[in-house]
Motif scaffolding. Sequence first.
Motif, PDB file in Angstrom:
ATOM      1  N   LEU A   1       0.850  -1.179   0.000  1.00  0.00           N
ATOM      2  CA  LEU A   1       0.000   0.000   0.000  1.00  0.00           C
ATOM      3  C   LEU A   1       0.892   1.237   0.000  1.00  0.00           C
ATOM      4  CD1 LEU A   1      -3.066   0.535   0.131  1.00  0.00           C
ATOM      5  CD2 LEU A   1      -2.827   0.779   2.596  1.00  0.00           C
ATOM      6  N   GLU A   2       0.871   2.010  -1.093  1.00  0.00           N
ATOM      7  CA  GLU A   2       1.766   3.155  -1.207  1.00  0.00           C
ATOM      8  C   GLU A   2       1.162   4.356  -0.489  1.00  0.00           C
ATOM      9  OE1 GLU A   2       4.374   5.532  -4.604  1.00  0.00           O
ATOM     10  OE2 GLU A   2       2.842   4.059  -5.175  1.00  0.00           O
ATOM     11  N   LEU A   3       1.929   4.961   0.406  1.00  0.00           N
ATOM     12  CA  LEU A   3       1.439   6.068   1.226  1.00  0.00           C
ATOM     13  C   LEU A   3       1.611   7.396   0.498  1.00  0.00           C
ATOM     14  CD1 LEU A   3       2.792   4.909   4.705  1.00  0.00           C
ATOM     15  CD2 LEU A   3       0.436   4.795   3.862  1.00  0.00           C
ATOM     16  N   LYS A   4       0.694   7.665  -0.427  1.00  0.00           N
ATOM     17  CA  LYS A   4       0.680   8.915  -1.167  1.00  0.00           C
ATOM     18  C   LYS A   4      -0.417   9.818  -0.627  1.00  0.00           C
ATOM     19  CE  LYS A   4       2.573   7.557  -5.666  1.00  0.00           C
ATOM     20  NZ  LYS A   4       2.303   7.548  -7.132  1.00  0.00           N
ATOM     21  N   PRO A   5      -0.166  11.131  -0.521  1.00  0.00           N
ATOM     22  CA  PRO A   5      -1.205  12.058  -0.052  1.00  0.00           C
ATOM     23  C   PRO A   5      -2.483  11.908  -0.870  1.00  0.00           C
ATOM     24  CG  PRO A   5       0.898  13.182  -0.234  1.00  0.00           C
ATOM     25  CD  PRO A   5       1.093  11.822  -0.839  1.00  0.00           C
TER      26      PRO A   5
ATOM     27  N   LYS B   1      12.202   6.869  16.167  1.00  0.00           N
ATOM     28  CA  LYS B   1      12.410   6.551  14.749  1.00  0.00           C
ATOM     29  C   LYS B   1      11.147   6.005  14.087  1.00  0.00           C
ATOM     30  CE  LYS B   1      17.364   5.740  15.470  1.00  0.00           C
ATOM     31  NZ  LYS B   1      17.644   7.153  15.173  1.00  0.00           N
ATOM     32  N   LEU B   2      10.023   6.646  14.397  1.00  0.00           N
ATOM     33  CA  LEU B   2       8.744   6.296  13.787  1.00  0.00           C
ATOM     34  C   LEU B   2       8.308   7.414  12.838  1.00  0.00           C
ATOM     35  CD1 LEU B   2       6.807   4.955  16.924  1.00  0.00           C
ATOM     36  CD2 LEU B   2       7.867   3.596  15.101  1.00  0.00           C
ATOM     37  N   GLU B   3       8.114   7.095  11.560  1.00  0.00           N
ATOM     38  CA  GLU B   3       7.569   8.051  10.612  1.00  0.00           C
ATOM     39  C   GLU B   3       6.086   8.271  10.930  1.00  0.00           C
ATOM     40  OE1 GLU B   3       8.178   6.510   6.724  1.00  0.00           O
ATOM     41  OE2 GLU B   3      10.338   6.874   6.723  1.00  0.00           O
ATOM     42  N   LEU B   4       5.693   9.531  11.010  1.00  0.00           N
ATOM     43  CA  LEU B   4       4.335   9.879  11.428  1.00  0.00           C
ATOM     44  C   LEU B   4       3.477  10.210  10.211  1.00  0.00           C
ATOM     45  CD1 LEU B   4       2.175  10.742  13.512  1.00  0.00           C
ATOM     46  CD2 LEU B   4       3.346  12.954  13.658  1.00  0.00           C
ATOM     47  N   TYR B   5       2.317   9.535  10.097  1.00  0.00           N
ATOM     48  CA  TYR B   5       1.385   9.781   9.000  1.00  0.00           C
ATOM     49  C   TYR B   5       0.009  10.136   9.562  1.00  0.00           C
ATOM     50  CZ  TYR B   5       4.888   7.799   5.883  1.00  0.00           C
ATOM     51  OH  TYR B   5       6.048   7.579   5.184  1.00  0.00           O
TER      52      TYR B   5
ATOM     53  N   GLN C   1     -10.436   6.286   5.387  1.00  0.00           N
ATOM     54  CA  GLN C   1      -9.402   7.172   5.906  1.00  0.00           C
ATOM     55  C   GLN C   1      -8.629   7.791   4.742  1.00  0.00           C
ATOM     56  OE1 GLN C   1      -9.375   7.732   9.105  1.00  0.00           O
ATOM     57  NE2 GLN C   1     -10.741   6.053   9.703  1.00  0.00           N
ATOM     58  N   ARG C   2      -8.526   9.119   4.739  1.00  0.00           N
ATOM     59  CA  ARG C   2      -7.795   9.829   3.684  1.00  0.00           C
ATOM     60  C   ARG C   2      -6.448  10.284   4.234  1.00  0.00           C
ATOM     61  NH1 ARG C   2      -8.098  15.206   3.133  1.00  0.00           N
ATOM     62  NH2 ARG C   2     -10.182  15.237   4.057  1.00  0.00           N
ATOM     63  N   LEU C   3      -5.379   9.947   3.529  1.00  0.00           N
ATOM     64  CA  LEU C   3      -4.035  10.303   3.984  1.00  0.00           C
ATOM     65  C   LEU C   3      -3.746  11.774   3.694  1.00  0.00           C
ATOM     66  CD1 LEU C   3      -1.220   9.642   5.064  1.00  0.00           C
ATOM     67  CD2 LEU C   3      -0.596   8.844   2.770  1.00  0.00           C
ATOM     68  N   VAL C   4      -3.417  12.517   4.741  1.00  0.00           N
ATOM     69  CA  VAL C   4      -3.004  13.907   4.590  1.00  0.00           C
ATOM     70  C   VAL C   4      -1.542  13.968   4.161  1.00  0.00           C
ATOM     71  CG1 VAL C   4      -2.632  16.085   5.812  1.00  0.00           C
ATOM     72  CG2 VAL C   4      -4.700  14.739   6.250  1.00  0.00           C
ATOM     73  N   GLY C   5      -0.701  13.178   4.805  1.00  0.00           N
ATOM     74  CA  GLY C   5       0.708  13.149   4.452  1.00  0.00           C
ATOM     75  C   GLY C   5       1.573  12.821   5.650  1.00  0.00           C
ATOM     76  N   GLN C   6       2.875  12.850   5.434  1.00  0.00           N
ATOM     77  CA  GLN C   6       3.809  12.594   6.526  1.00  0.00           C
ATOM     78  C   GLN C   6       3.992  13.876   7.323  1.00  0.00           C
ATOM     79  OE1 GLN C   6       7.613  10.957   5.386  1.00  0.00           O
ATOM     80  NE2 GLN C   6       8.378  10.899   7.491  1.00  0.00           N
ATOM     81  N   MET C   7       3.930  13.771   8.639  1.00  0.00           N
ATOM     82  CA  MET C   7       3.976  14.917   9.528  1.00  0.00           C
ATOM     83  C   MET C   7       5.090  14.723  10.561  1.00  0.00           C
ATOM     84  SD  MET C   7       1.252  16.473   8.240  1.00  0.00           S
ATOM     85  CE  MET C   7       0.608  17.680   9.401  1.00  0.00           C
ATOM     86  N   GLN C   8       5.314  15.766  11.351  1.00  0.00           N
ATOM     87  CA  GLN C   8       6.215  15.676  12.497  1.00  0.00           C
ATOM     88  C   GLN C   8       5.686  16.585  13.600  1.00  0.00           C
ATOM     89  OE1 GLN C   8      10.018  16.855  11.019  1.00  0.00           O
ATOM     90  NE2 GLN C   8       9.340  18.880  10.366  1.00  0.00           N
ATOM     91  N   VAL C   9       5.865  16.184  14.829  1.00  0.00           N
ATOM     92  CA  VAL C   9       5.459  17.007  15.963  1.00  0.00           C
ATOM     93  C   VAL C   9       6.364  18.233  16.018  1.00  0.00           C
ATOM     94  CG1 VAL C   9       5.276  17.108  18.476  1.00  0.00           C
ATOM     95  CG2 VAL C   9       4.513  15.058  17.252  1.00  0.00           C
ATOM     96  N   ASP C  10       5.765  19.398  16.174  1.00  0.00           N
ATOM     97  CA  ASP C  10       6.525  20.647  16.184  1.00  0.00           C
ATOM     98  C   ASP C  10       7.600  20.617  17.265  1.00  0.00           C
ATOM     99  OD1 ASP C  10       7.055  23.395  15.454  1.00  0.00           O
ATOM    100  OD2 ASP C  10       6.082  23.960  17.317  1.00  0.00           O
ATOM    101  N   ALA C  11       8.799  21.054  16.915  1.00  0.00           N
ATOM    102  CA  ALA C  11       9.922  21.002  17.847  1.00  0.00           C
ATOM    103  C   ALA C  11       9.887  22.118  18.877  1.00  0.00           C
ATOM    104  CB  ALA C  11      11.243  21.055  17.071  1.00  0.00           C
TER     105      ALA C  11
ATOM    106  N   PRO D   1       3.748  19.547   8.408  1.00  0.00           N
ATOM    107  CA  PRO D   1       4.091  18.689   7.265  1.00  0.00           C
ATOM    108  C   PRO D   1       5.598  18.540   7.118  1.00  0.00           C
ATOM    109  CG  PRO D   1       2.459  20.362   6.643  1.00  0.00           C
ATOM    110  CD  PRO D   1       2.971  20.733   8.007  1.00  0.00           C
ATOM    111  N   VAL D   2       6.046  17.343   6.798  1.00  0.00           N
ATOM    112  CA  VAL D   2       7.452  17.128   6.490  1.00  0.00           C
ATOM    113  C   VAL D   2       7.782  17.765   5.147  1.00  0.00           C
ATOM    114  CG1 VAL D   2       9.165  15.351   5.906  1.00  0.00           C
ATOM    115  CG2 VAL D   2       7.663  15.046   7.892  1.00  0.00           C
ATOM    116  N   ASP D   3       6.852  17.663   4.188  1.00  0.00           N
ATOM    117  CA  ASP D   3       7.016  18.261   2.860  1.00  0.00           C
ATOM    118  C   ASP D   3       5.666  18.842   2.456  1.00  0.00           C
ATOM    119  OD1 ASP D   3       7.357  18.944   0.210  1.00  0.00           O
ATOM    120  OD2 ASP D   3       8.347  17.074  -0.358  1.00  0.00           O
TER     121      ASP D   3
END
Length: 341
Positions: free
Chosen positions: A6-10, A102-106, A122-132, A158-160
Motif C-alpha cells: 500500500l503506497e502512502l501517497k497524499p 524513529k517512527l515516521e508519522l502519517y 481514511q484519507r491520507l493527509v501526508g507525513q507529519m512531524q510534531v513541532d519542535a 508537514p514534512v514536505d
Amino acid sequence: MPSEDLELKPGLETTRAALAVAFGGPEAQERASQSGIVPARASNKLFVFSDPHKSKEHGYNFDGWTEGDNQGPVFDYTGTGPTKDQVLSGLNGTLLNHASQKLELYLFISDGYVKPGGAKKQRLVGQMQVDATEPYTERWDYDTTGALRRVFVFRLRPVDIDQTDMRPSDAVQPATKTDVLPIPKKVKEPVEPGAKSKKTEKHSTGQTIATIPGGERIVNRREGQLVTAFEEHLEAAGHAFSSFQITVEGEPGTLTPDVYDETDHVLYEAKGLTTRPNVRMAIGQLADYRRHLKNPETLRVAVLLPSEPTPDTKALLDAEGVALVFRTDGGFSGFPLPSLT
C-alpha cells in the motif's frame, strides 16, 4: 514482515484495517479499530487518525488546520484518552517522541465510509512531524461523563508541504458561541519513563528532526520558567490562581491567559523577553482577554517580565493602565500590586 504494498501517497483513501495488514503486524492489527494513535513498529511508522465527529462525541473538537505561523502550516491533533485528564504517557507519549523512537508519522482524516454500513474511509493527509518548538498545547473541555478535564492538542507540521493533502474543509471549525471556561490550577502530568516532555510553557520540548530557529525555543523555555516561578511565588504568598480558556463565536482556536490571581483579581500575561515589541504584544493580549471576562471594570491586568524594562517602556505600561511585575534575584518586584483603595 509487513508487505508495504500500500503506497502512502497524499490523498490515498483506505481503511485502518488495510493499513494494519500492510504495515503493522499483529500489534497494529489488534489496535486497528481502537485508539486514534496506532504504532506500526514493524514498519517504523506511526499512524494517527483524526475524526472530528468522533472527537466531538468524546468532549472535544480541536482538530484541524490552523492559521499556522512564520514556520508554515500546523495541524492540531487531539491526543487519546476519552475520560479524565489526558497524560503524556502511553500512546500520547509515543506520538510526542515519535522522532526519537524513529517512527515516521502519517496523518489520516476520516472521510466517509467504504460503503453504507462499512468501515470508515481514511484519507491520507501526508507525513507529519510534531513541532519542535511547541509540541502541544493544553486545552480544557468536558468529557463524556460531564467532568472537566485537560486534553493535549499536538501541533503537527508537514514534512514536505508539496506532499501534503491540505483542504479548506479540514480546517479547525470556528466556535459556535463565545464562552469563557474557568480552568483549574495546573497539575503535573505523568510522563512516560525516560521520555522528554513539555507541559505548555513550562518544560523543555521533546526532540524532533525539524529545523527551527533556536532562539524561539529558548524564548519559549524562558517564558515557561518565568510562569512556573511566579506560580510558585503566588502559592508561597497564599494566593489562589488559575486561568481561563476563551472561545470566540465565529473564530477557531482558543485564547488562554497565562495566570489569573484569584486572590487579588489580577490577570497576568508573561513574556520571555523584556523588549518593547513583547510588552506591546502583552498589552494587546490583555486588552483582548479583559473584554471577555466577568467584572472587567474591577479586573486588574499586569505584564510579567523576566527583568526590569526601560523607563519609557514602564511609562507605556503606566499610560495604558497595565501594572508591571518583573523577576529579581530575590523574587518579583511589583508584587503584590498596590491596593485599589
